[in-house]
Design a protein around this motif. Structure first.
Motif, PDB file in Angstrom:
ATOM      1  N   ALA C 153       0.826  -1.204   0.000  1.00  0.00           N
ATOM      2  CA  ALA C 153       0.000   0.000   0.000  1.00  0.00           C
ATOM      3  C   ALA C 153       0.865   1.261   0.000  1.00  0.00           C
ATOM      4  O   ALA C 153       0.432   2.322  -0.451  1.00  0.00           O
ATOM      5  CB  ALA C 153      -0.926   0.016   1.216  1.00  0.00           C
ATOM      6  N   GLN C 154       2.088   1.163   0.514  1.00  0.00           N
ATOM      7  CA  GLN C 154       2.994   2.316   0.574  1.00  0.00           C
ATOM      8  C   GLN C 154       4.127   2.229  -0.446  1.00  0.00           C
ATOM      9  O   GLN C 154       4.634   3.246  -0.889  1.00  0.00           O
ATOM     10  CB  GLN C 154       3.657   2.432   1.967  1.00  0.00           C
ATOM     11  CG  GLN C 154       2.787   2.952   3.065  1.00  0.00           C
ATOM     12  CD  GLN C 154       1.799   1.921   3.557  1.00  0.00           C
ATOM     13  OE1 GLN C 154       2.129   0.741   3.660  1.00  0.00           O
ATOM     14  NE2 GLN C 154       0.576   2.339   3.840  1.00  0.00           N
ATOM     15  N   ARG C 155       4.553   1.001  -0.751  1.00  0.00           N
ATOM     16  CA  ARG C 155       5.731   0.850  -1.602  1.00  0.00           C
ATOM     17  C   ARG C 155       5.464  -0.213  -2.657  1.00  0.00           C
ATOM     18  O   ARG C 155       4.769  -1.189  -2.404  1.00  0.00           O
ATOM     19  CB  ARG C 155       6.941   0.435  -0.749  1.00  0.00           C
ATOM     20  CG  ARG C 155       7.191   1.427   0.384  1.00  0.00           C
ATOM     21  CD  ARG C 155       8.642   1.671   0.675  1.00  0.00           C
ATOM     22  NE  ARG C 155       9.311   0.590   1.347  1.00  0.00           N
ATOM     23  CZ  ARG C 155       9.383   0.419   2.688  1.00  0.00           C
ATOM     24  NH1 ARG C 155       8.785   1.279   3.487  1.00  0.00           N
ATOM     25  NH2 ARG C 155      10.052  -0.573   3.193  1.00  0.00           N
ATOM     26  N   THR C 156       6.046  -0.015  -3.824  1.00  0.00           N
ATOM     27  CA  THR C 156       5.726  -0.892  -4.950  1.00  0.00           C
ATOM     28  C   THR C 156       6.566  -2.172  -4.941  1.00  0.00           C
ATOM     29  O   THR C 156       7.789  -2.112  -4.838  1.00  0.00           O
ATOM     30  CB  THR C 156       5.934  -0.121  -6.265  1.00  0.00           C
ATOM     31  OG1 THR C 156       5.084   1.035  -6.236  1.00  0.00           O
ATOM     32  CG2 THR C 156       5.592  -0.982  -7.471  1.00  0.00           C
ATOM     33  N   ALA C 164      -1.885  -3.764  -4.832  1.00  0.00           N
ATOM     34  CA  ALA C 164      -1.260  -2.644  -4.127  1.00  0.00           C
ATOM     35  C   ALA C 164      -2.244  -1.474  -4.038  1.00  0.00           C
ATOM     36  O   ALA C 164      -2.420  -0.859  -2.981  1.00  0.00           O
ATOM     37  CB  ALA C 164       0.012  -2.204  -4.838  1.00  0.00           C
ATOM     38  N   ASP C 165      -2.883  -1.181  -5.158  1.00  0.00           N
ATOM     39  CA  ASP C 165      -3.838  -0.071  -5.183  1.00  0.00           C
ATOM     40  C   ASP C 165      -5.041  -0.395  -4.297  1.00  0.00           C
ATOM     41  O   ASP C 165      -5.557   0.480  -3.598  1.00  0.00           O
ATOM     42  CB  ASP C 165      -4.268   0.198  -6.627  1.00  0.00           C
ATOM     43  CG  ASP C 165      -3.066   0.496  -7.524  1.00  0.00           C
ATOM     44  OD1 ASP C 165      -2.052   1.022  -7.005  1.00  0.00           O
ATOM     45  OD2 ASP C 165      -3.120   0.197  -8.722  1.00  0.00           O
ATOM     46  N   SER C 168      -4.122   0.265  -0.708  1.00  0.00           N
ATOM     47  CA  SER C 168      -4.131   1.704  -0.412  1.00  0.00           C
ATOM     48  C   SER C 168      -5.554   2.186  -0.157  1.00  0.00           C
ATOM     49  O   SER C 168      -5.801   2.977   0.756  1.00  0.00           O
ATOM     50  CB  SER C 168      -3.550   2.509  -1.577  1.00  0.00           C
ATOM     51  OG  SER C 168      -2.156   2.411  -1.597  1.00  0.00           O
ATOM     52  N   LEU C 169      -6.439   1.729  -1.009  1.00  0.00           N
ATOM     53  CA  LEU C 169      -7.844   2.106  -0.866  1.00  0.00           C
ATOM     54  C   LEU C 169      -8.402   1.567   0.458  1.00  0.00           C
ATOM     55  O   LEU C 169      -9.100   2.278   1.194  1.00  0.00           O
ATOM     56  CB  LEU C 169      -8.634   1.558  -2.054  1.00  0.00           C
ATOM     57  CG  LEU C 169     -10.116   1.895  -2.126  1.00  0.00           C
ATOM     58  CD1 LEU C 169     -10.354   3.403  -2.150  1.00  0.00           C
ATOM     59  CD2 LEU C 169     -10.738   1.258  -3.384  1.00  0.00           C
TER      60      LEU C 169
END
Lengths: 281, 281, 281, 281
Positions: C153-156, C164-165, C168-169
């Protein structure tokens, strides 16, 4: 509430000055939860505060030590290990003080000797405590070290002055030493970023009451109290959090992740009514 | 101010609705700095706004495209490449809309079709724009893509509603695609987290004026204007920032790193005077 | 280890598929600590997994519900309240799935219907769960809601793709709803950002084993296991953490705050020895 | 590349030791872009380095000053204002040094006098520079101050030692003073968190070459060079970024927001082939 969360655990508590102190509450609650504690504070704090009373109440010992003085810390670690019959489980660092704040020096007019003192007492002392503990092999594997911090380490609060910089340094030390002590002995090191708390130290900060109010209205759960902070500390000393390390953990009713609450904004908006009614202020 | 910072650069600007739009300012300033731009917007926005005027003023073309529609984006990329005679240098994504906000649906009573729409228009559209650009190989090596965001992606602001979640998603897409497009073509992707700005969209947010005031007093440099945001965008399109990627860059007069300013607190404190004078409110 | 940390607490556990599932461990440990739980999962997962066995083992009920379906969630809340005789204390959301990952769609070639599905299942479902709980007034004051997240969520991380997106959501929803539910009912909402864990879902991620190794060597305490994650969850459901809300809490052996460990670097450096010995690879 | 971005601007550059120094590049590029600069360094650095050559090349003056010495800084500010005929526009702080690193003291065996020195030289000096500038009213409104940092301020890198803590302190000072100097004079203060750079200082860090390789493969755009860092600095001194303050800005090819890249993982994985071929290592 007691689940005997710390049954059999032993630790050192730095910074229990009086009943308002978070460290005081942690010591009391740790004992309720089954832990044994050793209390420590500077000679000065022992004269001014009531740590001795707490030691009596908790039926434990109190070992004076200045956390900026490596020799005194070394003595503390050795005496504590003697008292406990070997290595122990946890350390609480609840220490902070800024002569610049006390003497009213503005952040743009810092006295640099005072700043050295602020950093030494409030942050470097944490390194000294950990380094001395490690050199004495004072902590058991999976031990836990916690220091108390404040969100000023991330965001600027007027009046908090050089304590903000000290807290940033403190949190960095938790990360840096968390890596070293973790890989070697599985000791975890974290900081708790606590709501503004009306301790003796907290109340010394400029405009503290107003800040408490704002913080209370901004935080969906309200400010976290010293008692609640103590409970949270206990989870970090317990075996339920063994893989949490190098973290700064916000215990603040949500404040840190708020931009603006309705409640704070409604209060803020009344100020414009005031302005309308007092156009010549 | 013009240093011809973007001499010879070419790009697409999404979201220039009217003179209040940040995208409008970016288009104007980019041209002043030596760039050529293509404008684009949805058919609806073209009817309601004044993008055509801007195209005329800047002596450029306007290509309608709905940023949630991959076919229209594909057409836009192809037409833009035709117009520029090949691949180009930059893209600005300044698009956001929440039907839940518009229809007054509270965050605890979201309409999930509306939420899909919010996410699609305000965040997924950014992925669609980038994916379509990449499939058309539309950007030159070391090209630059920027989207506009807001600090609500990190911290909760009452009334900002599901747009906060959309902005978090948007910033994540910038990171995720920044990795892919960066390693392949050295294209960089960033978001600018801008102060609250009185655009047509901004003004739709509940309590916007009060928030602007609070934000202004909290930020040591005051809120950043749309004009200033445009200038900052230009640096990210220029060759001076070629190694900045996957970042969310705060352009907000310092707001994001403030906890409490003296100015905001002084205003806040007047509300207590009001309370004293109106004890029965 | 059991301190009866959750004595008298009741809650719903989403996502216990099989013995590898973190949710499975949470359910088991919650019951050991004195809690009662209701299990839930989609009809599909119930067919493929072993949730029914767990229900039997824990002597509790299992209520099928698709977490993306508001009606089914409503039914779940009502049935759970019926089962418990009223409102309850906690919810665990451990749900995530990406059709783009499953079908091998690269992040630069996403299928947008799949992306909608990823976001709906892995993130929006969390909003639906909370909104439905709140509408039913299903949680007691000072209740606790936890969802599982990942540092992507913070780093790829290459290969983690649109998950990942989604994460974050998910974390944004925890903040946004944490504000609303907190101010109203003192319900806290947090996410735990867990080490890569060899669950059925985790093992589906590309290059998972290598990532596990790197993560293990980077983390001073090593990767956190599913069992350890369960213990940590319990602290967040307990009364010891009542003022922690809107946070993303890393439970990862320190990984999130590491830049480079000696152990990972020593392993990495061997690759150059390999290169020397295989100059024509 | 020259857009005369800094036409008419004047500033002080700290820390240009030799051609490898980032400060050296900034001085050169600032002059190319139309600025006038004054160079400064400690007496020791002036003996060991080549700053005098640079002053000659840029046709400017060099004023010795130890950035930890307030009197010398005061003299520097006064002389610089004399040279420029009044207040000036920007300051670059590119100073860092750890005696603990130099003398090979491990982080768990720090010499605390050395630590004081590390903090004083690498972080507190930044406060001293700003405080002295402000007391002399040396900066024009909307002036810009930049210091160079590294991601070790946020994440732990083995071998970086107490410099990590110094960088955290440095970034905090940027925030704290950014608030004060911003609200008073609109002076902005930021730090640039730069890729590992093979300067004289950088190369002193343990295992630097391997770290450079890892960082290069992790960063989608590769490591940022000293030249590129200079360009980025210029944007922060220019009028295009007037509302950016109190920020730590990553200039690192994307490293800071990467968790794992395919390229780094592929290299890492070769180490396991090495292990297979050398089972008795």
């Amino acid at each position: 509430m007691s689940s005997k969360l710390l049954e059999g655990k032993k630790g050192i508590i730095f910074g229990a000055l009086n009943e308002l102190s978070i460290a005081w509450k942690v010591a009391e609650r740790a004992v309720e939860e089954g832990a044994e504690v050793v209390l420590t504070n500077t000679a000065m704090a022992l004269r001014m505060g009531e740590t001795a009373k707490l030691a009596e109440k908790l039926n434990t010992i109190l070992i004076p030590a200045d956390a900026t003085n490596v020799e005194e810390l070394d003595h503390l670690m050795k005496e504590t290990m003697k008292h406990f019959g070997g290595p122990f489980d946890f350390i609480l660092h609840s220490i902070g003080m800024s002569p610049n704040v006390r003497k009213g020096r503005h952040y743009s007019d810092l006295d640099y000797n005072y700043l050295d003192k602020t950093l030494d007492v409030s942050a470097v002392s944490f390194h000294k405590v950990i380094q001395t503990a490690r050199k004495n092999d004072a902590l058991k594997p999976w031990g836990s070290i916690v220091a108390l911090s404040y969100v000023a380490a991330q965001r600027t609060f007027y009046g908090y002055n050089d304590m903000a910089d000290a807290k940033s340094l403190l949190e960095s030390i938790a990360r840096s030493f968390g890596y070293i002590y973790g890989r070697e002995k599985n000791v975890r090191i974290n900081t708790i970023s606590q709501s503004p708390t009306p301790t003796t130290a907290g109340q010394g900060v400029k405009g503290f009451d107003y800040l408490m109010d704002f913080s209370e209205r901004m935080s969906p759960l309200g400010n976290a109290s010293a008692d609640e902070c103590a409970d949270y500390c206990l989870t970090l000393f317990s075996d339920y959090t063994r893989k949490v390390t190098m973290q700064n953990l916000f215990h603040d009713g949500g404040f840190s992740n708020m931009g603006m609450s309705l409640q704070a904004m409604q209060q803020y908006n009344k100020s414009f009514e005031y302005d309308k009614e007092h156009p010549f202020d």
